[in-house]
Enzyme design. Structure first.
Site, mmCIF file in Angstrom:
data_model
loop_
_atom_site.group_PDB
_atom_site.id
_atom_site.type_symbol
_atom_site.label_atom_id
_atom_site.label_comp_id
_atom_site.label_asym_id
_atom_site.label_seq_id
_atom_site.Cartn_x
_atom_site.Cartn_y
_atom_site.Cartn_z
ATOM 1 N N TRP A 127 0.845 -1.201 -0.136
ATOM 2 C CA TRP A 127 0.273 0.076 -0.262
ATOM 3 C C TRP A 127 0.841 1.173 0.406
ATOM 4 O O TRP A 127 1.819 1.447 0.576
ATOM 5 C CB TRP A 127 -0.800 -0.376 0.925
ATOM 6 C CG TRP A 127 -1.712 0.914 1.799
ATOM 7 C CD1 TRP A 127 -2.463 1.449 0.618
ATOM 8 C CD2 TRP A 127 -2.051 2.042 2.368
ATOM 9 N NE1 TRP A 127 -3.451 2.777 1.486
ATOM 10 C CE2 TRP A 127 -3.024 2.955 2.698
ATOM 11 C CE3 TRP A 127 -1.707 1.969 3.693
ATOM 12 C CZ2 TRP A 127 -3.597 3.748 2.928
ATOM 13 C CZ3 TRP A 127 -1.703 2.814 5.120
ATOM 14 C CH2 TRP A 127 -2.707 3.252 4.782
ATOM 15 N N ASP A 207 -0.335 -4.888 9.865
ATOM 16 C CA ASP A 207 -1.432 -4.127 9.500
ATOM 17 C C ASP A 207 -2.419 -5.010 8.996
ATOM 18 O O ASP A 207 -2.541 -5.917 7.756
ATOM 19 C CB ASP A 207 -0.826 -3.493 8.353
ATOM 20 C CG ASP A 207 -1.805 -2.138 7.862
ATOM 21 O OD1 ASP A 207 -3.098 -2.546 7.764
ATOM 22 O OD2 ASP A 207 -1.512 -1.564 7.028
ATOM 23 N N ALA A 209 -6.022 -4.340 7.824
ATOM 24 C CA ALA A 209 -6.898 -3.682 6.865
ATOM 25 C C ALA A 209 -8.577 -4.504 6.626
ATOM 26 O O ALA A 209 -9.849 -3.577 6.177
ATOM 27 C CB ALA A 209 -6.569 -2.852 6.249
ATOM 28 N N LYS A 242 -13.440 -0.823 5.544
ATOM 29 C CA LYS A 242 -13.908 -2.408 4.231
ATOM 30 C C LYS A 242 -15.012 -3.125 5.379
ATOM 31 O O LYS A 242 -15.899 -3.137 4.490
ATOM 32 C CB LYS A 242 -12.799 -2.776 3.832
ATOM 33 C CG LYS A 242 -11.073 -2.156 3.939
ATOM 34 C CD LYS A 242 -11.203 -1.130 2.860
ATOM 35 C CE LYS A 242 -10.580 -0.016 3.336
ATOM 36 N NZ LYS A 242 -9.174 0.138 2.666
HETATM 37 N N1 PMP Z 1 -3.435 -0.453 5.429
HETATM 38 C C1 PMP Z 1 -3.955 -0.944 3.893
HETATM 39 C C2 PMP Z 1 -3.110 -2.394 4.146
HETATM 40 C C3 PMP Z 1 -5.044 -0.632 3.298
HETATM 41 O O1 PMP Z 1 -4.853 -1.170 2.194
HETATM 42 C C4 PMP Z 1 -6.105 0.633 4.186
HETATM 43 C C5 PMP Z 1 -7.144 1.424 3.422
HETATM 44 N N2 PMP Z 1 -6.496 1.271 1.218
HETATM 45 C C6 PMP Z 1 -4.932 0.833 5.461
HETATM 46 C C7 PMP Z 1 -4.137 0.737 6.433
HETATM 47 C C8 PMP Z 1 -5.753 2.070 5.919
HETATM 48 O O2 PMP Z 1 -7.665 2.278 5.632
HETATM 49 P P1 PMP Z 1 -8.192 3.132 5.985
HETATM 50 O O3 PMP Z 1 -9.292 3.846 5.530
HETATM 51 O O4 PMP Z 1 -8.753 2.608 7.975
HETATM 52 O O5 PMP Z 1 -7.307 4.465 6.792
#
Ligand code: PMP
Length: 391
Positions: A127, A207, A209, A242
């Site tokens: 990411w 992480d 998510a 999500k």
């Molecule tokens: N970590 C990863 C790997 C993600 O893909 C994302 C969202 N794209 C996040 C963290 C952060 O998500 P949020 O929208 O809750 O800030």
């Protein structure tokens, strides 16, 4: 002084959203931004969230401040879903609410830095915000390649990195539904990663998510749980954005595993101080809605059912794509072995540009697609467009 700031390049994905919005073609396909979509291409509010919000509207009697730790009951109710109901280490875990998963990642890296971590190892591609936050927090990043030659996760490399890392270093891993590749470690590979962490002095930063968008709520957390069972200390950044469809409401949590229960107060006091200096306290509404769901058996079941439906639809799109088999250099069968919203297609920059210009298909410049952007109304067109640009 401000006029001396060098201009930063705009976020490529946000620029793509604008281009997509400006495209007048009615058959355009958006595989860019990472949100779930139903078979009609919409991203509706969960029915469980709507019900929780209605209840909040009725019952919430104050908007007075909470504190840097946010909604404590939200965190307490969420923890068993993340770690399982009876994790042996659960007494050594404490958490706090954060503004989304991004806030949790930010806080995890900030506290790691404060604790003396200097370097963080990270698989790439990742990411893009991981690298941005690492740099912003002032941590050195060392990257390794996440995917092996066979198209699966390269577990040997991550184990070698963990074994070779010195004390004062951390390794950042995605818990499930890897963004952008969709390529996750298998249960057997997680066992080996957990054992590698147990034998090393590096700090795991995990992480998570997309719990529940891959193979199942428990299955998606199993790697995180294996590591937590094996190590003295870890940080887990969590997003509800999500799996509760709360994207813009920014719902997340940071959990910390301490070696000894008695160390938790001091660690949490550091997290509180960092949060206070960053955003003071997280936005309340989204976490409050999740708390209402998780404190009501009926709403919890409704949420689990909605999440299961999302998961099934993602799996079904992946299976349909895999049926197309090999298209030129692209092996679409890989999509069925990958998890979550994202996969990467090995397309050239020119092919990605041609998909956009000639076929109105919008995807990230890296070749990442949001699988949930595909549905019964556009999947055949997408496959035809892929055939056209790769022939
Ligand atoms: N970590 C990863 C790997 C993600 O893909 C994302 C969202 N794209 C996040 C963290 C952060 O998500 P949020 O929208 O809750 O800030």
């Amino acid at each position: 002084m401000l006029d001396q700031l060098p201009a930063q390049s705009p976020d490529a994905l946000l620029a793509l959203i604008k281009m997509y919005a400006a495209d007048p073609r009615s058959d355009k396909i958006d595989l860019g931004v990472g949100v779930y979509r139903t078979d009609d291409g919409s991203t509706p509010v969960f029915a469980a969230i709507k019900a929780a919000e209605a209840s909040l509207l009725e019952t919430q009697d104050s908007k007075s401040y909470l504190g840097p730790e946010g909604d404590v009951e939200f965190v307490r109710l969420l923890a068993p879903y993340v770690f399982g109901a009876d994790a042996a280490y659960s007494g050594r875990v404490e958490g706090m609410q954060t503004p989304g998963g991004t806030g949790a990642v930010r806080l995890a890296l900030a506290v790691a830095r404060k604790a003396g971590v200097t370097k963080v190892h990270m698989g790439v591609p990742s990411w893009p915000n991981h690298a941005q936050i690492l740099s912003d927090v002032g941590l050195e990043t060392s990257s390794f390649i996440h995917v092996g030659a066979d198209g699966g996760a390269d577990v040997e490399t991550v184990i070698r990195i963990i074994a070779a890392a010195a004390p004062g270093e951390a390794v950042l891993l995605h818990g499930c539904c890897h963004n952008p590749t969709g390529i996750d470690y298998s249960p057997a590979q997680w066992d080996r990663i957990a054992a590698a962490f147990a034998d090393s002095a590096v700090l795991p930063i995990l992480d998570l998510a997309y719990q529940g968008l891959g193979t199942g709520l428990d299955e998606d957390a199993s790697g995180v749980r294996k590591i937590m069972s094996a190590v003295p200390e870890a940080l887990v950044a969590y997003s509800c954005d999500k799996n509760f469809g709360m994207y813009r409401d920014r719902v997340g949590a940071l959990f910390v595993l301490a070696e000894k229960v008695g160390q938790l107060d001091a660690i949490m006091s550091n997290l509180n101080a960092l949060a206070r200096a960053s955003w003071s306290m997280p936005p309340d509404h989204g976490a409050a809605a999740v708390r209402v769901i998780l404190s009501d058996a009926g709403l919890t079941q409704l949420w689990l059912d909605e999440l299961a439906e999302m998961r099934a639809r993602i799996a079904s799109v992946r299976a349909q794509m895999a049926e197309a088999g090999q298209i030129g250099p692209l092996d679409l069968t890989a999509l069925a072995r990958e998890n979550g919203l994202f996969s990467m297609l090995a397309l050239t920059k020119d092919q990605i540009a041609s998909l956009r210009e000639d076929h109105a298909v919008y995807m990230a410049g890296s070749g990442r697609i949001n699988v949930a952007g595909l549905h019964s109304g556009n999947i055949a067109n997408f496959i035809a467009a892929l055939k056209s640009v790769t022939s």
